[in-house]
Design a protein around this motif. Structure first.
Motif, short mmCIF file in Angstrom:
data_model
loop_
_atom_site.label_atom_id
_atom_site.label_comp_id
_atom_site.label_asym_id
_atom_site.label_seq_id
_atom_site.Cartn_x
_atom_site.Cartn_y
_atom_site.Cartn_z
N ALA A 1 1.09 -1.13 -0.12
CA ALA A 1 0.01 -0.30 -0.06
C ALA A 1 0.82 1.46 0.42
CB ALA A 1 -0.76 -0.17 1.30
N THR A 2 0.66 2.11 -0.90
CA THR A 2 1.35 3.51 -1.00
C THR A 2 0.59 4.75 -1.33
OG1 THR A 2 0.58 3.26 -3.06
CG2 THR A 2 3.10 2.51 -2.28
N SER A 3 1.13 5.69 -0.15
CA SER A 3 0.11 7.12 -1.08
C SER A 3 1.06 7.58 -1.42
CB SER A 3 0.97 7.67 0.98
OG SER A 3 1.77 8.70 0.61
N ASN B 1 -2.57 1.97 8.32
CA ASN B 1 -3.77 0.96 6.93
C ASN B 1 -3.95 2.34 5.99
OD1 ASN B 1 -2.82 -0.74 4.54
ND2 ASN B 1 -4.25 -1.64 4.59
N ILE B 2 -5.52 2.32 6.55
CA ILE B 2 -6.48 3.55 5.53
C ILE B 2 -5.83 5.19 5.86
CG2 ILE B 2 -7.90 4.31 6.35
CD1 ILE B 2 -9.82 1.83 7.32
N PHE C 1 -4.80 6.87 2.41
CA PHE C 1 -5.49 7.54 2.25
C PHE C 1 -4.79 9.13 1.52
CE2 PHE C 1 -7.26 12.38 3.11
CZ PHE C 1 -8.27 11.74 2.94
N SER C 2 -5.35 9.93 0.80
CA SER C 2 -4.33 10.81 -0.70
C SER C 2 -5.69 11.78 -0.22
CB SER C 2 -4.34 10.69 -1.67
OG SER C 2 -3.90 11.28 -3.14
N PHE C 3 -5.06 13.27 0.08
CA PHE C 3 -5.78 13.98 0.25
C PHE C 3 -5.89 14.84 -1.44
CE2 PHE C 3 -6.78 18.62 1.08
CZ PHE C 3 -7.64 18.88 1.98
N SER C 4 -4.79 14.63 -1.73
CA SER C 4 -5.29 15.08 -3.13
C SER C 4 -6.46 14.34 -3.87
CB SER C 4 -3.95 15.63 -4.13
OG SER C 4 -3.21 14.25 -4.38
N LYS C 5 -5.96 12.95 -4.02
CA LYS C 5 -7.17 12.49 -5.16
C LYS C 5 -9.10 12.84 -4.23
CE LYS C 5 -8.05 7.67 -5.57
NZ LYS C 5 -9.48 7.36 -4.75
N ALA C 6 -8.86 12.56 -2.72
CA ALA C 6 -10.33 13.03 -2.05
C ALA C 6 -10.28 14.42 -2.71
CB ALA C 6 -9.91 13.07 -0.49
N LEU D 1 -17.02 10.13 -4.47
CA LEU D 1 -16.15 8.94 -3.77
C LEU D 1 -15.70 7.97 -3.97
CD1 LEU D 1 -15.90 11.53 -0.53
CD2 LEU D 1 -14.12 12.04 -2.22
N GLU D 2 -14.56 7.04 -4.09
CA GLU D 2 -14.51 6.33 -4.35
C GLU D 2 -13.71 5.62 -3.38
OE1 GLU D 2 -15.83 5.70 -8.89
OE2 GLU D 2 -13.36 5.50 -8.57
N GLY D 3 -13.20 4.33 -2.84
CA GLY D 3 -12.15 3.63 -2.24
C GLY D 3 -12.32 4.23 -0.72
N VAL D 4 -10.68 4.05 -0.76
CA VAL D 4 -10.52 5.12 0.60
C VAL D 4 -10.99 6.29 1.17
CG1 VAL D 4 -7.98 5.26 0.81
CG2 VAL D 4 -8.65 4.06 2.76
N GLU D 5 -10.83 6.27 0.12
CA GLU D 5 -11.43 8.24 0.62
C GLU D 5 -12.93 8.18 0.78
OE1 GLU D 5 -8.05 8.38 -0.90
OE2 GLU D 5 -9.20 7.44 -2.53
#
Length: 434
Positions: free
Chosen positions: A73-75, A96-97, A101-106, A115-119
């Motif tokens: 898992a990567t940021s 792990n969550i 989590f990516s702020f820019s992706k959110a 929103l999708e995935g971990v966000e």
């Protein structure tokens, strides 16, 4: 995300409760189990034993998946994340969550309205937390929230965070839990930071009482030890920032850090500025405006002298306040002046040397305001200041208002407050000049 082991444990708990109901019923009626009850209990024993085996297997599989996720898992920065073998499986999953989590992706997904995935998972957790606190985190297609446990790490320090608080603008790996609310300079002085609060928080202060001198057999007059103190209630802080679409579409560590730093700096400034000089209306009531703090006898502008330092220390000492985290706070201008003022005519020492003022810790900040052109100096026990935060933070993305400029507007809401438990533990001189 609901793990299989938790679902299995819920089934086991339900069976145990059924067995307890059967047992309680037989005890209440003072009898043995009926043949039907005994058969049901035996069947439930078999089911529970089978569930125990399934739970053990599921927990091993989940732990294995988390170990593998810690490697893969990567940021945003594709950084390596090591796991703590001493952590519980629940804590490892939370970590792990946070790492994924990516702020820019959110921001990108909220701008697109989905929103999708971990966000999405993080947002759902934050909304559930906010609802439990009666906070107004209104969910829309173009908003997302982060929960309180991602707002602030519990083990941050100036030297123990790879330099994120020591001056490094861009950390090598982005984790929201370490970055959104940075360490406050007020904490360096000893102020308390409480996160994840629920409801109002009362800070009890035990008022002292006196002992009476009595004859050998004279009766004691009982006295009530009164506990009273201020109550910490949430106040809303909000801000908006414009971010270019081109910047937001990047996925490097540097860009992620840059976006987060815009918000973390705003949150830090809002909290610290209010803690020092908030008006007590929409803002928290800042230290300089709290009734009951000790005031210097100086009432006209003057240059600082050693006597002014001693006066503030004496005021706090004479008030019989606590002395857990004593220290001075000033603005940067006054700090520079204090470094150039000699303590006396013969020793060659200066008032402020090596971060010490009058032998006590000193912190300077540009957020300490000028008052009618003068530079206040504050001294006191900073453990009597508490900064509280409720829930996490909500971000709302407006992709339309600045669309013509190739940018989005992001608004952030958070709930916090600052309170002084014991005003007499502080003293201030508001009339020192540069």
């Amino acid at each position: 995300m609901k793990r299989k082991s938790l679902q299995l444990k819920e089934l086991r708990t339900a069976l145990l409760r059924k067995q307890q109901e059967t047992t309680d019923k037989a005890k209440a009626e003072k009898r043995e189990f009926t043949p039907e009850e005994q058969q049901e209990l035996d069947n439930q024993d078999d089911e529970i034993a089978d569930l125990d085996t399934q739970i053990e297997t599921a927990e091993r599989n989940e732990a294995r998946e988390l170990r593998m996720a810690s490697l893969t898992a990567t940021s945003v920065g594709q950084g390596f994340h090591g796991g703590d073998l001493g952590e519980s499986s629940e804590q490892r999953e939370v970590n792990n969550i946070q790492k994924r989590f990516s702020f820019s992706k959110a921001l990108r997904e909220a701008s697109a309205g989905k929103l999708e995935g971990v966000e999405k998972e993080v947002n759902d957790m934050a909304l559930k937390e906010a609802a439990s606190l009666n906070l107004d985190f209104k969910s829309t297609d173009r908003s997302f929230s982060i929960p309180s446990y991602m707002m602030r790490a519990t083990t941050q320090s100036v030297t123990g965070d790879a330099g994120a608080f020591g001056g490094a603008l861009v950390p090598t790996d982005i984790r929201m839990v370490n970055d959104f609310v940075p360490k406050l300079f007020l904490e360096d002085l000893g102020a308390n930071l409480l996160t994840g609060l629920t409801g109002n928080l009362s800070l009890p202060i035990n008022k002292s009482f006196e002992l009476d001198w009595l004859d050998e057999n004279e009766a004691v007059t009982l006295k009530a030890s009164e506990f009273s103190g201020p109550t910490l209630k949430p106040k809303r802080a909000a801000a908006g920032v414009m971010i270019s679409n081109q910047l937001m579409l990047q996925s490097s560590v540097d860009v992620e850090a840059l976006i987060i730093n815009q918000f973390r700096s705003a949150a830090k400034r809002a909290i610290e500025r209010a803690a020092i000089n908030g008006n007590g209306l929409k803002q928290p009531l800042g230290l300089l405006n709290v009734p009951g703090i000790n005031l210097s006898a100086v009432t006209a502008a003057k240059t600082p002298e050693y006597a002014d330092i001693l006066e503030l220390k004496g005021l706090v000492r004479d008030a019989d306040s606590t002395d857990i985290s004593l220290g001075f706070l000033s603005d940067n201008v006054l700090a520079s002046v204090l470094e150039g003022v000699k303590k006396d005519a013969g020793s060659g020492r200066f008032l402020l040397e090596e971060g010490k003022l009058g032998g006590m810790k000193h912190v300077a900040s540009s957020l300490v305001p000028e008052l009618a052109g003068n530079h206040p100096l504050i001294y006191g026990d900073w453990s009597q200041m508490t900064v509280g935060q409720w829930g996490g933070a909500q971000f709302t993305v407006d992709p339309f208002t600045q669309a013509g400029s190739g940018a989005i507007v992001v608004y952030v809401n958070l709930y916090a407050n600052v309170i002084i438990a014991l005003p007499k533990a502080f003293a201030v001189n508001k009339f020192l000049t540069a």
